[in-house]
Scaffold this active site. Structure first.
Site, PDB file in Angstrom:
ATOM      1  N   GLY A  87     -38.629 -24.495  21.847  1.00 22.27           N
ATOM      2  CA  GLY A  87     -38.558 -23.080  22.198  1.00 22.27           C
ATOM      3  C   GLY A  87     -37.103 -22.669  22.131  1.00 22.27           C
ATOM      4  O   GLY A  87     -36.338 -22.938  23.055  1.00 22.27           O
ATOM      5  N   HIS A  88     -36.694 -22.088  21.014  1.00 17.98           N
ATOM      6  CA  HIS A  88     -35.287 -21.720  20.829  1.00 17.98           C
ATOM      7  C   HIS A  88     -35.109 -20.226  21.105  1.00 17.98           C
ATOM      8  O   HIS A  88     -35.601 -19.391  20.370  1.00 17.98           O
ATOM      9  CB  HIS A  88     -34.829 -22.118  19.420  1.00 17.98           C
ATOM     10  CG  HIS A  88     -34.789 -23.610  19.234  1.00 17.98           C
ATOM     11  ND1 HIS A  88     -34.488 -24.225  18.051  1.00 17.98           N
ATOM     12  CD2 HIS A  88     -34.985 -24.619  20.129  1.00 17.98           C
ATOM     13  CE1 HIS A  88     -34.533 -25.552  18.221  1.00 17.98           C
ATOM     14  NE2 HIS A  88     -34.830 -25.792  19.462  1.00 17.98           N
ATOM     15  N   ASP A 133     -33.431 -28.342  25.357  1.00 19.16           N
ATOM     16  CA  ASP A 133     -33.120 -27.100  26.076  1.00 19.16           C
ATOM     17  C   ASP A 133     -31.631 -26.922  26.331  1.00 19.16           C
ATOM     18  O   ASP A 133     -31.229 -26.307  27.318  1.00 19.16           O
ATOM     19  CB  ASP A 133     -33.883 -27.037  27.428  1.00 19.16           C
ATOM     20  CG  ASP A 133     -35.363 -27.314  27.248  1.00 19.16           C
ATOM     21  OD1 ASP A 133     -35.947 -26.739  26.323  1.00 19.16           O
ATOM     22  OD2 ASP A 133     -35.922 -28.100  28.020  1.00 19.16           O
ATOM     23  N   LYS A 151     -29.544 -24.801  21.803  1.00 20.05           N
ATOM     24  CA  LYS A 151     -29.306 -24.943  20.357  1.00 20.05           C
ATOM     25  C   LYS A 151     -29.605 -23.649  19.599  1.00 20.05           C
ATOM     26  O   LYS A 151     -28.934 -23.318  18.628  1.00 20.05           O
ATOM     27  CB  LYS A 151     -30.177 -26.082  19.789  1.00 20.05           C
ATOM     28  CG  LYS A 151     -29.845 -27.439  20.369  1.00 20.05           C
ATOM     29  CD  LYS A 151     -30.784 -28.517  19.866  1.00 20.05           C
ATOM     30  CE  LYS A 151     -32.204 -28.406  20.368  1.00 20.05           C
ATOM     31  NZ  LYS A 151     -32.409 -28.620  21.803  1.00 20.05           N
ATOM     32  N   GLN A 208     -35.631 -30.392  20.420  1.00 27.71           N
ATOM     33  CA  GLN A 208     -35.581 -31.361  21.527  1.00 27.71           C
ATOM     34  C   GLN A 208     -34.154 -31.932  21.652  1.00 27.71           C
ATOM     35  O   GLN A 208     -33.217 -31.212  21.367  1.00 27.71           O
ATOM     36  CB  GLN A 208     -36.612 -32.496  21.341  1.00 27.71           C
ATOM     37  CG  GLN A 208     -38.066 -32.033  21.475  1.00 27.71           C
ATOM     38  CD  GLN A 208     -38.606 -31.384  20.222  1.00 27.71           C
ATOM     39  OE1 GLN A 208     -38.511 -31.922  19.141  1.00 27.71           O
ATOM     40  NE2 GLN A 208     -39.192 -30.213  20.342  1.00 27.71           N
TER      41      GLN A 208
HETATM   42  P1  IMP Z   1     -44.226 -33.468  23.134  1.00 27.42           P
HETATM   43  O1  IMP Z   1     -43.051 -33.306  22.233  1.00 27.42           O
HETATM   44  O2  IMP Z   1     -44.983 -32.194  23.365  1.00 27.42           O
HETATM   45  O3  IMP Z   1     -45.107 -34.610  22.732  1.00 27.42           O
HETATM   46  O4  IMP Z   1     -43.668 -33.871  24.590  1.00 27.42           O
HETATM   47  C1  IMP Z   1     -43.011 -35.115  24.842  1.00 27.42           C
HETATM   48  C2  IMP Z   1     -41.865 -34.927  25.834  1.00 27.42           C
HETATM   49  O5  IMP Z   1     -40.844 -34.154  25.222  1.00 27.42           O
HETATM   50  C3  IMP Z   1     -42.259 -34.174  27.105  1.00 27.42           C
HETATM   51  O6  IMP Z   1     -41.491 -34.689  28.175  1.00 27.42           O
HETATM   52  C4  IMP Z   1     -41.828 -32.749  26.823  1.00 27.42           C
HETATM   53  O7  IMP Z   1     -41.573 -32.016  27.993  1.00 27.42           O
HETATM   54  C5  IMP Z   1     -40.553 -33.001  26.022  1.00 27.42           C
HETATM   55  N1  IMP Z   1     -40.248 -31.904  25.102  1.00 27.42           N
HETATM   56  C6  IMP Z   1     -40.855 -31.616  23.944  1.00 27.42           C
HETATM   57  N2  IMP Z   1     -40.280 -30.545  23.362  1.00 27.42           N
HETATM   58  C7  IMP Z   1     -39.281 -30.172  24.162  1.00 27.42           C
HETATM   59  C8  IMP Z   1     -38.291 -29.152  24.075  1.00 27.42           C
HETATM   60  O8  IMP Z   1     -38.214 -28.383  23.111  1.00 27.42           O
HETATM   61  N3  IMP Z   1     -37.406 -29.081  25.098  1.00 27.42           N
HETATM   62  C9  IMP Z   1     -37.438 -29.968  26.138  1.00 27.42           C
HETATM   63  N4  IMP Z   1     -38.327 -30.930  26.262  1.00 27.42           N
HETATM   64  C10 IMP Z   1     -39.244 -31.044  25.274  1.00 27.42           C
END
Ligand code: IMP
Length: 437
Positions: A53-54, A26, A29, A237
């Protein structure tokens, strides 16, 4: 198109730049990739899936992209979902429709790697039941099926985009996998088994829409490299959520870091010319896991309110805290970042005092090392340097010289601590609210 996009910023010839989150995701990017894509021939997502979520804001439009690269709306770059991404075909179709409704012609501009793995409805169910089962140890996943899809991939039972080209074989593979999954759902998690025919019926319409975009993107990118075209690799991420280098087990299941860009696209390491880290002027994290500079007070609440810190995918409130330079330096070293972008500077505009963490204390000992043991990351105490706030709006500023002196001082401290210069400073969500240095 704004003039600044035509600066010599993105050297056209042979630039292969990775844009990587330097925090816990977040970082903004999407906006950076949108700006840089004006001069890129290719924009490539290399890992993650619809957990990302971009957010892009231009003219009067706001769009949140989860799977499609953020290069669709600025210039004519070709956009690729690389082999390292896990693709939910149903989510992808929704997004394709949304992008097309904004007047974008996807034909000849959008490609999906035939070896990218699929997220199927059973992965999403497994993600949710596993999280529920973890109880107080839950990771706080986005529930998008990311972890279970990567588990299928490395267990060698994954189903890939190329399997969508043969419906009969797809059906056979889905049903075969479901046999084991249903045993687990029923006997381990006490859930209802899933119906294979129903799942195939649900997938069919999406498969027809997605099929024309499937291709050998590795070859496309190798040809692009040979032709000296510019490539922008878009990370999702952030470095501290990396499955190897992040705060394990509170991480995502892929490698957002620079190494992941190569394996997730087929681009060889020596082709990379730029590694750009994106950091907010403060820090956020969504989901569980350690966060040394987290603020659970009025200042944290103010950061959340000013920065509109709510997840672009899940809507969850993000945890907020001061900028952590120990963690940033770790991300820089992990990724060989040779340029930085600072985002959301304007969020700090009305703070009397701004703090940055310069080192940690672990069991009373000073350290500037980001611990690999997550339990230690939980225990470290951040030590801060305080800055006087600038107390004036930086919103809309697009010229570095127009920034208040105290904001410049803050920026220059981060540069001298990390040894890396900022090439972009973002002062608001819109394209025009950007300083190119
Ligand atoms: P997952 O990727 O859905 O398996 O989540 C694993 C961890 O990564 C969790 O703490 C999510 O909140 C975090 N996470 C996954 N995608 C994002 C993102 O795009 N932005 C911020 N945190 C993320």
């Amino acid at each position: 198109m704004e003039v600044y996009l035509h600066l010599l910023f993105f050297e056209k010839n042979m630039a292969v730049r990775i844009v990587i989150g330097a925090q816990w995701g977040d970082e903004g990017k999407g906006k950076v990739v949108d700006i840089l894509s004006a001069e890129a021939d290719y924009v490539v997502r290399y890992q993650g899936g619809a957990n990302a979520g971009h957010t892009l804001k231009f003219d009067d439009t706001t769009i949140v992209l989860h799977l499609i690269p953020s290069g669709m709306f600025n210039g004519n770059s070709k956009c690729i979902i690389g082999n390292g991404v896990v693709v939910d075909p149903i989510a992808l179709v929704e997004e394709l429709k949304e992008v097309e409704s904004l007047g974008v012609d996807l034909k000849e501009r959008f490609f999906i790697s035939s070896s990218a793995h699929l997220i199927l409805p059973y992965h999403k169910v497994l993600d949710k039941v596993k999280e529920k089962n973890r109880g107080s140890d839950a990771i706080g996943t986005t529930g998008r099926g990311i972890g279970p899809a990567y588990v299928s991939k490395v267990s060698r039972i994954g189903i890939r985009m190329l399997d969508l080209l043969d419906m009969a074989s797809l059906e056979e593979k889905v049903k075969k996998n479901l046999k084991d999954i249903n045993v687990a759902l029923k006997n381990v998690y006490g859930e209802e088994p899933l119906d294979g025919d129903e799942m195939i019926a649900q997938l069919k319409p999406a498969v027809e829409i997605v099929k024309p975009y499937i291709t050998n993107t590795t070859e496309v990118l190798h040809d692009a490299l040979e032709n000296g075209e510019s490539i922008l690799l878009e990370g999702a991420q952030g470095s501290l959520l990396d499955v190897d280098h992040g705060t394990y087990p509170y991480v995502t299941s892929s490698s957002p870091t620079a190494g992941g860009a190569c394996s997730g696209s087929g681009i060889p390491p020596l082709a990379i010319t730029h590694s750009m880290g994106i950091t907010k002027a403060y820090c956020t994290r969504v989901g569980n896991g350690p966060f040394p500079t987290e603020l659970e007070d009025a200042a944290g609440e103010k950061l959340r309110k000013n920065g509109q810190e709510f997840g672009a995918t899940t809507g969850r409130p993000r945890r907020c805290g001061w900028l952590d330079l120990v963690a940033l330096k770790y991300a820089i070293r992990l990724n060989g970042m040779n340029e930085l972008t600072l985002t959301k500077l304007d969020v700090l505009d009305d703070f009397e005092t701004i703090k940055v963490c310069t080192h940690y204390k672990l069991d009373g000992e000073k350290t500037t090392v980001f611990p690999l043991d997550t339990e230690h990351v939980e225990r470290v105490k951040p030590v801060y340097k305080s800055f006087e706030g600038w107390n004036t709006s930086t919103r809309n500023i697009s010229n570095f010289d127009d920034l208040p002196a105290k904001a410049k001082e803050y920026i220059s401290f981060i540069e001298s601590y990390t040894g890396v210069k900022f090439t972009i400073v973002s002062t608001g969500p819109k394209r025009s609210e950007t300083i190119i240095l």
